[in-house]
Design a protein around this motif. Sequence first.
Motif, PDB file in Angstrom:
ATOM      1  N   ILE A   1       9.037  27.006 -32.725  1.00 47.07           N
ATOM      2  CA  ILE A   1       8.051  26.404 -31.467  1.00 47.07           C
ATOM      3  C   ILE A   1       6.756  26.249 -31.888  1.00 47.07           C
ATOM      4  CG2 ILE A   1       7.154  27.123 -29.185  1.00 47.07           C
ATOM      5  CD1 ILE A   1      10.144  26.933 -29.514  1.00 47.07           C
ATOM      6  N   GLN A   2       6.055  26.488 -32.622  1.00 50.03           N
ATOM      7  CA  GLN A   2       4.772  26.146 -33.016  1.00 50.03           C
ATOM      8  C   GLN A   2       4.790  24.475 -33.923  1.00 50.03           C
ATOM      9  OE1 GLN A   2       2.521  29.369 -34.958  1.00 50.03           O
ATOM     10  NE2 GLN A   2       2.365  30.475 -32.911  1.00 50.03           N
ATOM     11  N   PRO A   3       5.632  24.517 -34.626  1.00 47.82           N
ATOM     12  CA  PRO A   3       5.906  23.517 -35.476  1.00 47.82           C
ATOM     13  C   PRO A   3       6.308  22.305 -34.555  1.00 47.82           C
ATOM     14  CG  PRO A   3       6.620  25.313 -36.795  1.00 47.82           C
ATOM     15  CD  PRO A   3       6.355  25.828 -35.583  1.00 47.82           C
ATOM     16  N   PHE A   4       7.274  22.767 -33.600  1.00 52.42           N
ATOM     17  CA  PHE A   4       7.667  21.592 -32.787  1.00 52.42           C
ATOM     18  C   PHE A   4       6.325  21.086 -32.063  1.00 52.42           C
ATOM     19  CE2 PHE A   4       8.956  21.179 -28.275  1.00 52.42           C
ATOM     20  CZ  PHE A   4       9.816  19.958 -28.475  1.00 52.42           C
ATOM     21  N   LEU A   5       5.648  21.952 -31.541  1.00 52.55           N
ATOM     22  CA  LEU A   5       4.375  21.338 -30.637  1.00 52.55           C
ATOM     23  C   LEU A   5       3.562  20.502 -31.761  1.00 52.55           C
ATOM     24  CD1 LEU A   5       3.599  24.615 -28.679  1.00 52.55           C
ATOM     25  CD2 LEU A   5       4.918  22.512 -28.062  1.00 52.55           C
ATOM     26  N   TYR A   6       3.220  20.955 -32.903  1.00 54.50           N
ATOM     27  CA  TYR A   6       2.686  20.264 -33.705  1.00 54.50           C
ATOM     28  C   TYR A   6       3.198  18.798 -34.067  1.00 54.50           C
ATOM     29  CZ  TYR A   6       0.292  24.875 -35.005  1.00 54.50           C
ATOM     30  OH  TYR A   6      -0.714  25.947 -34.690  1.00 54.50           O
ATOM     31  N   ILE A   7       4.225  18.772 -34.177  1.00 56.86           N
ATOM     32  CA  ILE A   7       5.130  17.544 -34.581  1.00 56.86           C
ATOM     33  C   ILE A   7       5.016  16.790 -33.295  1.00 56.86           C
ATOM     34  CG2 ILE A   7       7.316  16.523 -35.046  1.00 56.86           C
ATOM     35  CD1 ILE A   7       7.943  19.014 -36.665  1.00 56.86           C
ATOM     36  N   LEU A   8       5.197  17.271 -32.143  1.00 52.95           N
ATOM     37  CA  LEU A   8       4.998  16.435 -30.958  1.00 52.95           C
ATOM     38  C   LEU A   8       3.455  15.773 -30.907  1.00 52.95           C
ATOM     39  CD1 LEU A   8       6.705  18.320 -28.101  1.00 52.95           C
ATOM     40  CD2 LEU A   8       7.557  16.262 -29.364  1.00 52.95           C
ATOM     41  N   ILE A   9       2.534  16.645 -31.126  1.00 52.16           N
ATOM     42  CA  ILE A   9       1.170  16.056 -31.307  1.00 52.16           C
ATOM     43  C   ILE A   9       1.057  14.922 -32.319  1.00 52.16           C
ATOM     44  CG2 ILE A   9      -1.394  16.563 -31.812  1.00 52.16           C
ATOM     45  CD1 ILE A   9      -0.624  19.381 -30.460  1.00 52.16           C
ATOM     46  N   PHE A  10       1.565  15.217 -33.610  1.00 51.14           N
ATOM     47  CA  PHE A  10       1.571  14.269 -34.476  1.00 51.14           C
ATOM     48  C   PHE A  10       2.314  13.010 -34.089  1.00 51.14           C
ATOM     49  CE2 PHE A  10       3.878  12.171 -38.045  1.00 51.14           C
ATOM     50  CZ  PHE A  10       2.848  11.992 -38.965  1.00 51.14           C
ATOM     51  N   MET A  11       3.099  12.875 -33.553  1.00 53.51           N
ATOM     52  CA  MET A  11       4.086  11.536 -33.047  1.00 53.51           C
ATOM     53  C   MET A  11       3.308  11.162 -32.062  1.00 53.51           C
ATOM     54  SD  MET A  11       6.467  11.753 -34.664  1.00 53.51           S
ATOM     55  CE  MET A  11       7.443  10.304 -34.248  1.00 53.51           C
ATOM     56  N   ALA A  12       2.717  11.706 -31.204  1.00 53.93           N
ATOM     57  CA  ALA A  12       1.863  11.209 -29.847  1.00 53.93           C
ATOM     58  C   ALA A  12       0.519  10.436 -30.428  1.00 53.93           C
ATOM     59  CB  ALA A  12       1.201  12.126 -28.847  1.00 53.93           C
ATOM     60  N   VAL A  13      -0.050  10.920 -31.699  1.00 54.85           N
ATOM     61  CA  VAL A  13      -1.301  10.436 -32.268  1.00 54.85           C
ATOM     62  C   VAL A  13      -0.712   9.269 -32.955  1.00 54.85           C
ATOM     63  CG1 VAL A  13      -3.122  10.641 -34.112  1.00 54.85           C
ATOM     64  CG2 VAL A  13      -2.563  12.561 -32.466  1.00 54.85           C
ATOM     65  N   PHE A  14       0.331   9.328 -33.577  1.00 57.97           N
ATOM     66  CA  PHE A  14       1.026   7.899 -34.358  1.00 57.97           C
ATOM     67  C   PHE A  14       1.216   6.968 -33.536  1.00 57.97           C
ATOM     68  CE2 PHE A  14       4.534   5.984 -36.267  1.00 57.97           C
ATOM     69  CZ  PHE A  14       4.134   5.533 -37.279  1.00 57.97           C
ATOM     70  N   ILE A  15       1.901   7.307 -32.341  1.00 57.50           N
ATOM     71  CA  ILE A  15       2.167   6.362 -31.181  1.00 57.50           C
ATOM     72  C   ILE A  15       0.824   5.521 -30.724  1.00 57.50           C
ATOM     73  CG2 ILE A  15       3.239   5.622 -28.986  1.00 57.50           C
ATOM     74  CD1 ILE A  15       5.148   8.296 -29.806  1.00 57.50           C
ATOM     75  N   ALA A  16      -0.178   6.430 -30.505  1.00 59.72           N
ATOM     76  CA  ALA A  16      -1.567   5.740 -30.047  1.00 59.72           C
ATOM     77  C   ALA A  16      -2.117   4.973 -31.039  1.00 59.72           C
ATOM     78  CB  ALA A  16      -2.509   7.199 -29.607  1.00 59.72           C
ATOM     79  N   VAL A  17      -2.026   5.524 -32.149  1.00 59.76           N
ATOM     80  CA  VAL A  17      -2.694   4.670 -33.422  1.00 59.76           C
ATOM     81  C   VAL A  17      -1.943   3.191 -33.361  1.00 59.76           C
ATOM     82  CG1 VAL A  17      -3.001   4.188 -35.756  1.00 59.76           C
ATOM     83  CG2 VAL A  17      -3.544   6.481 -34.605  1.00 59.76           C
ATOM     84  N   ASN A  18      -0.749   3.262 -33.204  1.00 56.29           N
ATOM     85  CA  ASN A  18       0.304   1.933 -33.388  1.00 56.29           C
ATOM     86  C   ASN A  18       0.228   1.038 -32.216  1.00 56.29           C
ATOM     87  OD1 ASN A  18       2.234   1.616 -35.814  1.00 56.29           O
ATOM     88  ND2 ASN A  18       2.073   3.762 -35.462  1.00 56.29           N
ATOM     89  N   THR A  19      -0.227   1.882 -30.853  1.00 58.65           N
ATOM     90  CA  THR A  19      -0.540   1.020 -29.673  1.00 58.65           C
ATOM     91  C   THR A  19      -1.993   0.179 -30.072  1.00 58.65           C
ATOM     92  OG1 THR A  19       0.787   2.770 -28.351  1.00 58.65           O
ATOM     93  CG2 THR A  19      -1.099   1.098 -27.120  1.00 58.65           C
ATOM     94  N   GLY A  20      -2.638   1.062 -30.613  1.00 58.69           N
ATOM     95  CA  GLY A  20      -4.355   0.416 -30.934  1.00 58.69           C
ATOM     96  C   GLY A  20      -4.043  -0.858 -31.913  1.00 58.69           C
ATOM     97  N   VAL A  21      -3.394  -0.573 -32.890  1.00 60.62           N
ATOM     98  CA  VAL A  21      -3.017  -1.696 -33.736  1.00 60.62           C
ATOM     99  C   VAL A  21      -2.367  -2.860 -33.132  1.00 60.62           C
ATOM    100  CG1 VAL A  21      -1.470  -2.387 -35.768  1.00 60.62           C
ATOM    101  CG2 VAL A  21      -2.859  -0.129 -35.761  1.00 60.62           C
ATOM    102  N   ALA A  22      -1.482  -2.639 -32.093  1.00 62.03           N
ATOM    103  CA  ALA A  22      -0.696  -3.837 -31.280  1.00 62.03           C
ATOM    104  C   ALA A  22      -1.930  -4.638 -30.553  1.00 62.03           C
ATOM    105  CB  ALA A  22       0.398  -3.173 -30.520  1.00 62.03           C
ATOM    106  N   LYS A  23      -2.708  -3.868 -30.081  1.00 61.16           N
ATOM    107  CA  LYS A  23      -3.699  -4.460 -29.343  1.00 61.16           C
ATOM    108  C   LYS A  23      -4.665  -5.292 -30.160  1.00 61.16           C
ATOM    109  CE  LYS A  23      -2.896  -2.398 -25.472  1.00 61.16           C
ATOM    110  NZ  LYS A  23      -2.330  -3.226 -24.415  1.00 61.16           N
ATOM    111  N   LEU A  24      -5.102  -4.964 -31.612  1.00 64.00           N
ATOM    112  CA  LEU A  24      -5.638  -5.733 -32.636  1.00 64.00           C
ATOM    113  C   LEU A  24      -4.818  -6.933 -33.153  1.00 64.00           C
ATOM    114  CD1 LEU A  24      -7.044  -2.955 -34.851  1.00 64.00           C
ATOM    115  CD2 LEU A  24      -8.381  -4.236 -33.124  1.00 64.00           C
TER     116      LEU A  24
END
Length: 226
Positions: free
Chosen positions: A93-116
């Motif tokens: 459960i705990q790693p599952f939540l950590y991975i979801l957070i990691f994926m959310a940050v990764f997607i946010a970073v790529n969304t920012g890169v797309a804007k650039l």
Amino acid sequence: MTAATVAAEPTNNEYIEKGKLISKNFFSFAIQSFKGPMAASHKVTDSDKVNGMITHLLFAFLLPFFSYVTVKNVAPDGLYDFPISIPFGSFVIQPFLYILIFMAVFIAVNTGVAKLMRVNLSFINVMTRLGVLMVIPTAAFLIAVLFAALSANFISLLFFFIGTSLFTVSSTSLVFSLKQKSTGGLDVYYGLIITTVLMGVFYAIVVAVVIEKFADQMSNLMLWGL
């Protein structure tokens, strides 16, 4: 009571039908992803966002669940003389939540890169595109879990490393999926560098936390074994 039972039946049937529809849509989504991941990522629409979310949830769950099944197979028979309770919450459960957070940050970073790169894509669209590219790694992890449950350790580890390698390919391919044609703005090459650097720092932090947590859990198990 009879009226209440009759009224409840359509609701239950409705949930069943929705479940069947979601399963059918996800199966079609997965098939298209297997046929051509990059091509399918370019064709995603808002209607595919549920399928993308399902892929991310499966990936985030299967990764720690594989470790849980593997440790559960090894710890009781290979390390100690008596069964030990492996905490599902700490290992899954705990790693599952950590991975979801990691994926959310990764997607946010790529969304920012797309804007650039002057590509107007939303967070949901980027998430769905990554979901398409994550279907094959997720399938590899699913196979790894199935073989781990059968105690076929070598084959399960083989598919686990295949899934890990394919995840690296998928995460890299996302940047190329964002920009289908030249529209000015940041070049894909530099977008890939920015994504790699930012996620490298975040990934190092997450790995350090996870390793420390895992080491604490294993230490506790060893103390109980003694």
